[in-house]
Design a protein around this motif. Structure first.
Motif, mmCIF file in Angstrom:
data_model
loop_
_atom_site.group_PDB
_atom_site.id
_atom_site.type_symbol
_atom_site.label_atom_id
_atom_site.label_comp_id
_atom_site.label_asym_id
_atom_site.label_seq_id
_atom_site.Cartn_x
_atom_site.Cartn_y
_atom_site.Cartn_z
ATOM 1 N N GLU A 78 -20.339 22.285 77.279
ATOM 2 C CA GLU A 78 -19.094 22.574 78.000
ATOM 3 C C GLU A 78 -19.033 24.033 78.438
ATOM 4 O OE1 GLU A 78 -14.229 22.598 77.299
ATOM 5 O OE2 GLU A 78 -15.580 22.065 75.645
ATOM 6 N N ARG A 79 -19.487 24.953 77.588
ATOM 7 C CA ARG A 79 -19.393 26.377 77.908
ATOM 8 C C ARG A 79 -20.141 26.728 79.198
ATOM 9 N NH1 ARG A 79 -22.833 25.831 73.594
ATOM 10 N NH2 ARG A 79 -24.980 26.603 73.863
ATOM 11 N N GLU A 80 -21.212 25.986 79.515
ATOM 12 C CA GLU A 80 -21.942 26.239 80.756
ATOM 13 C C GLU A 80 -21.146 25.770 81.974
ATOM 14 O OE1 GLU A 80 -25.866 24.597 80.686
ATOM 15 O OE2 GLU A 80 -26.463 25.683 78.860
ATOM 16 N N VAL A 81 -20.487 24.639 81.826
ATOM 17 C CA VAL A 81 -19.711 24.100 82.945
ATOM 18 C C VAL A 81 -18.453 24.941 83.183
ATOM 19 C CG1 VAL A 81 -18.557 22.060 83.867
ATOM 20 C CG2 VAL A 81 -20.615 21.798 82.464
ATOM 21 N N THR A 82 -17.803 25.368 82.107
ATOM 22 C CA THR A 82 -16.605 26.201 82.292
ATOM 23 C C THR A 82 -16.970 27.515 82.996
ATOM 24 O OG1 THR A 82 -16.808 27.197 80.076
ATOM 25 C CG2 THR A 82 -15.438 25.224 80.284
ATOM 26 N N LEU A 83 -18.130 28.092 82.671
ATOM 27 C CA LEU A 83 -18.553 29.330 83.326
ATOM 28 C C LEU A 83 -18.875 29.090 84.792
ATOM 29 C CD1 LEU A 83 -19.227 32.316 83.170
ATOM 30 C CD2 LEU A 83 -21.534 31.710 82.363
ATOM 31 N N ALA A 84 -19.554 27.976 85.090
ATOM 32 C CA ALA A 84 -19.858 27.651 86.493
ATOM 33 C C ALA A 84 -18.569 27.452 87.283
ATOM 34 C CB ALA A 84 -20.731 26.396 86.561
ATOM 35 N N GLN A 85 -17.598 26.751 86.673
ATOM 36 C CA GLN A 85 -16.317 26.522 87.346
ATOM 37 C C GLN A 85 -15.569 27.837 87.561
ATOM 38 O OE1 GLN A 85 -14.278 23.129 88.242
ATOM 39 N NE2 GLN A 85 -14.294 24.958 89.528
ATOM 40 N N ALA A 86 -15.582 28.702 86.568
ATOM 41 C CA ALA A 86 -14.890 29.990 86.665
ATOM 42 C C ALA A 86 -15.481 30.857 87.779
ATOM 43 C CB ALA A 86 -14.966 30.721 85.325
ATOM 44 N N ARG A 87 -16.797 30.822 87.924
ATOM 45 C CA ARG A 87 -17.436 31.641 88.965
ATOM 46 C C ARG A 87 -17.109 31.138 90.370
ATOM 47 N NH1 ARG A 87 -23.272 32.446 85.830
ATOM 48 N NH2 ARG A 87 -22.695 34.393 84.752
ATOM 49 N N GLU A 145 -20.526 19.838 93.678
ATOM 50 C CA GLU A 145 -19.549 19.382 94.672
ATOM 51 C C GLU A 145 -18.181 19.146 94.033
ATOM 52 O OE1 GLU A 145 -23.606 18.743 95.887
ATOM 53 O OE2 GLU A 145 -22.516 17.948 94.141
ATOM 54 N N THR A 146 -18.191 18.543 92.840
ATOM 55 C CA THR A 146 -16.929 18.296 92.134
ATOM 56 C C THR A 146 -16.280 19.599 91.699
ATOM 57 O OG1 THR A 146 -17.634 16.115 91.366
ATOM 58 C CG2 THR A 146 -15.902 17.204 90.105
ATOM 59 N N LEU A 147 -17.074 20.531 91.222
ATOM 60 C CA LEU A 147 -16.526 21.821 90.802
ATOM 61 C C LEU A 147 -15.920 22.574 91.982
ATOM 62 C CD1 LEU A 147 -19.180 23.110 88.203
ATOM 63 C CD2 LEU A 147 -17.154 21.661 87.846
ATOM 64 N N GLU A 148 -16.515 22.457 93.158
ATOM 65 C CA GLU A 148 -15.956 23.077 94.369
ATOM 66 C C GLU A 148 -14.588 22.478 94.688
ATOM 67 O OE1 GLU A 148 -16.846 25.375 96.632
ATOM 68 O OE2 GLU A 148 -18.780 25.988 95.784
ATOM 69 N N ALA A 149 -14.515 21.146 94.607
ATOM 70 C CA ALA A 149 -13.251 20.471 94.900
ATOM 71 C C ALA A 149 -12.182 20.847 93.886
ATOM 72 C CB ALA A 149 -13.462 18.962 94.923
ATOM 73 N N LEU A 150 -12.557 20.906 92.617
ATOM 74 C CA LEU A 150 -11.602 21.286 91.571
ATOM 75 C C LEU A 150 -11.116 22.721 91.767
ATOM 76 C CD1 LEU A 150 -13.349 19.703 88.446
ATOM 77 C CD2 LEU A 150 -11.197 18.944 89.494
ATOM 78 N N ALA A 151 -12.032 23.619 92.123
ATOM 79 C CA ALA A 151 -11.651 25.015 92.367
ATOM 80 C C ALA A 151 -10.660 25.112 93.527
ATOM 81 C CB ALA A 151 -12.893 25.854 92.655
ATOM 82 N N GLY A 152 -10.883 24.307 94.577
ATOM 83 C CA GLY A 152 -9.952 24.306 95.706
ATOM 84 C C GLY A 152 -8.562 23.869 95.282
ATOM 85 N N GLY A 153 -8.485 22.861 94.407
ATOM 86 C CA GLY A 153 -7.188 22.415 93.903
ATOM 87 C C GLY A 153 -6.509 23.482 93.062
ATOM 88 N N LEU A 154 -7.285 24.188 92.247
ATOM 89 C CA LEU A 154 -6.716 25.258 91.416
ATOM 90 C C LEU A 154 -6.190 26.403 92.278
ATOM 91 C CD1 LEU A 154 -9.373 25.381 88.537
ATOM 92 C CD2 LEU A 154 -7.054 24.428 88.417
ATOM 93 N N VAL A 155 -6.939 26.757 93.311
ATOM 94 C CA VAL A 155 -6.486 27.814 94.223
ATOM 95 C C VAL A 155 -5.178 27.421 94.901
ATOM 96 C CG1 VAL A 155 -7.000 29.044 96.367
ATOM 97 C CG2 VAL A 155 -8.766 28.796 94.616
ATOM 98 N N ALA A 156 -5.087 26.169 95.341
ATOM 99 C CA ALA A 156 -3.848 25.685 95.965
ATOM 100 C C ALA A 156 -2.683 25.808 95.000
ATOM 101 C CB ALA A 156 -4.025 24.243 96.431
ATOM 102 N N GLY A 157 -2.920 25.480 93.732
ATOM 103 C CA GLY A 157 -1.870 25.599 92.722
ATOM 104 C C GLY A 157 -1.463 27.041 92.480
ATOM 105 N N ILE A 158 -2.441 27.939 92.435
ATOM 106 C CA ILE A 158 -2.144 29.372 92.239
ATOM 107 C C ILE A 158 -1.314 29.910 93.391
ATOM 108 C CG2 ILE A 158 -3.209 31.661 92.157
ATOM 109 C CD1 ILE A 158 -5.566 30.266 90.626
ATOM 110 N N GLU A 159 -1.690 29.546 94.615
ATOM 111 C CA GLU A 159 -0.948 30.026 95.788
ATOM 112 C C GLU A 159 0.464 29.444 95.815
ATOM 113 O OE1 GLU A 159 -3.667 29.426 99.199
ATOM 114 O OE2 GLU A 159 -3.993 31.597 98.951
#
Length: 363
Positions: free
Chosen positions: A206-215, A346-360
């Protein structure tokens, strides 16, 4: 004799009216009793005057009226000219201020931003700092180069603290026991300082995926003008959960910890955030931030839902966490699925886009 009184009264009224017209203050008025005697004396002396003198007095009074009226006109013209000059000066000042503001903005746009990543260290004298057991590592602050929003988003890639599972820290600042279960059981006073996390079904930690998602999230936020405080910017950082939270309290406008749930299920249950339990909402410092924390969580879930992510039930679950128990700013643990969830790029990109939308949406 009646005519003489009328002439005298008219002259007095004309003089008073002209003085008022000219913009000057009259030497007396209706409520000034000290001058009424003078007016009465003038009326009395005019009673004895011959009719010819009264006629002459009318002529003189008429000339005085014309003279004072001319003076009033001149004063009015002068006043209008002064007002016009003042208005022109105001317009010039306003134009100058606008030009100065525009110049300042141009200078701000032209001033280069130092985008060199800045290391951020833990300070032991911070409030609750004594409760952190692992804090020799450093976070990293990244600054947006353009379209700056002057907001710092704390991004915490969950886990990744070697040795953290063997160290215990207080669950709450006041050392009271936990009120819900989780990775640490209800009723416990201490919890793992920073555990290792679970492994996905394909064996990826999990720690590898959380870091990839964070970046990925970091890059998206920087592109949109947000500064990003990366609590973990490498495989391992010697910062426990309390240290990461206190660094965010000091440097960030919000704190988002990224996780996937180690629930042991064999199906993907979707995303949710861990909301603050009712029993903690009056505890300091939870009482200062829990409403904004829950609102941030709702915004993140809304953004993820709009991006097409699977959402677990209502999108939240009450959980007593070390992170939110020590937070003074909006703080959320977001679970982006579980061990069964897809974690492809691809999934991490989509999830990051959703998180950015939420932050904004939140800011």
């Amino acid at each position: 004799m009646f005519k003489v009184r009328v002439a005298g009264s008219l002259a007095a009224l004309a003089l008073s009216g002209c003085l008022i017209l000219s913009g000057c203050s009259a030497p007396w008025n209706k409520t000034d009793n000290s001058h009424q005697g003078e007016a009465s004396a003038q009326d009395s002396s005019w009673e004895e005057a011959p009719e010819e003198e009264a006629t002459e007095g009318k002529t003189v009074s008429s000339s005085e009226e014309d003279s004072v009226a001319d003076t009033a006109k001149e004063t009015a013209v002068s006043s209008s000219a002064e007002n016009a000059a003042a208005d022109a000066a105001k317009e010039t000042t306003a134009d100058s201020s606008a030009e100065n503001r525009e110049s300042d903005l141009q200078r701000e746009d032209c001033d280069p931003v130092d985008t060199t990543p800045q290391p951020v260290s833990f300070q032991e004298d911070w409030e609750f700092g004594a409760n952190s057991m692992i804090h020799t590592g450093q976070a990293v602050l990244y600054r947006a180069a353009e379209n700056r929003k002057n907001l710092v988003i704390g991004v915490n890639a969950g886990h990744g603290c070697e040795g953290g599972s063997s160290v215990r820290t207080y669950c709450h600042p006041d050392q009271t026991p936990k009120i819900t279960g989780g990775s640490t059981a209800e009723g416990q006073v201490t919890a793992t300082a920073c555990d290792t996390g679970m492994d996905f079904y394909d064996g990826t930690p999990e720690r590898e995926v959380t870091l990839a998602q964070a970046r990925i999230l970091k890059e998206m936020l920087l592109e949109r003008g947000y500064d990003v405080l990366m609590l973990r910017d490498q495989e391992d950082v010697q910062l426990d959960n309390i240290a990461r939270t206190l660094i965010c309290n000091a440097y960030a406008d919000c704190h988002i910890a990224i996780h996937w749930d180690g629930d042991g299920l064999d199906y993907d249950k979707g995303c949710y955030y861990m909301s603050v339990p009712d029993g903690l909402k009056t505890m300091y410092p939870v009482s200062e931030a829990w409403e904004k924390s829950d609102h941030l969580g709702e915004c993140l879930i809304s953004g993820l839902r709009e991006s097409g992510a699977l959402i677990f039930e209502s999108g939240s679950m009450q959980m007593d966490l070390t992170q939110t128990s020590y937070s003074k700013i909006p703080s959320v643990d977001i679970e982006l699925g579980n061990a069964v969830s897809d974690h492809s790029p691809e999934t991490l990109e989509a999830l990051a886009g959703g998180l950015v939308a939420g932050i904004e949406a939140f800011f």
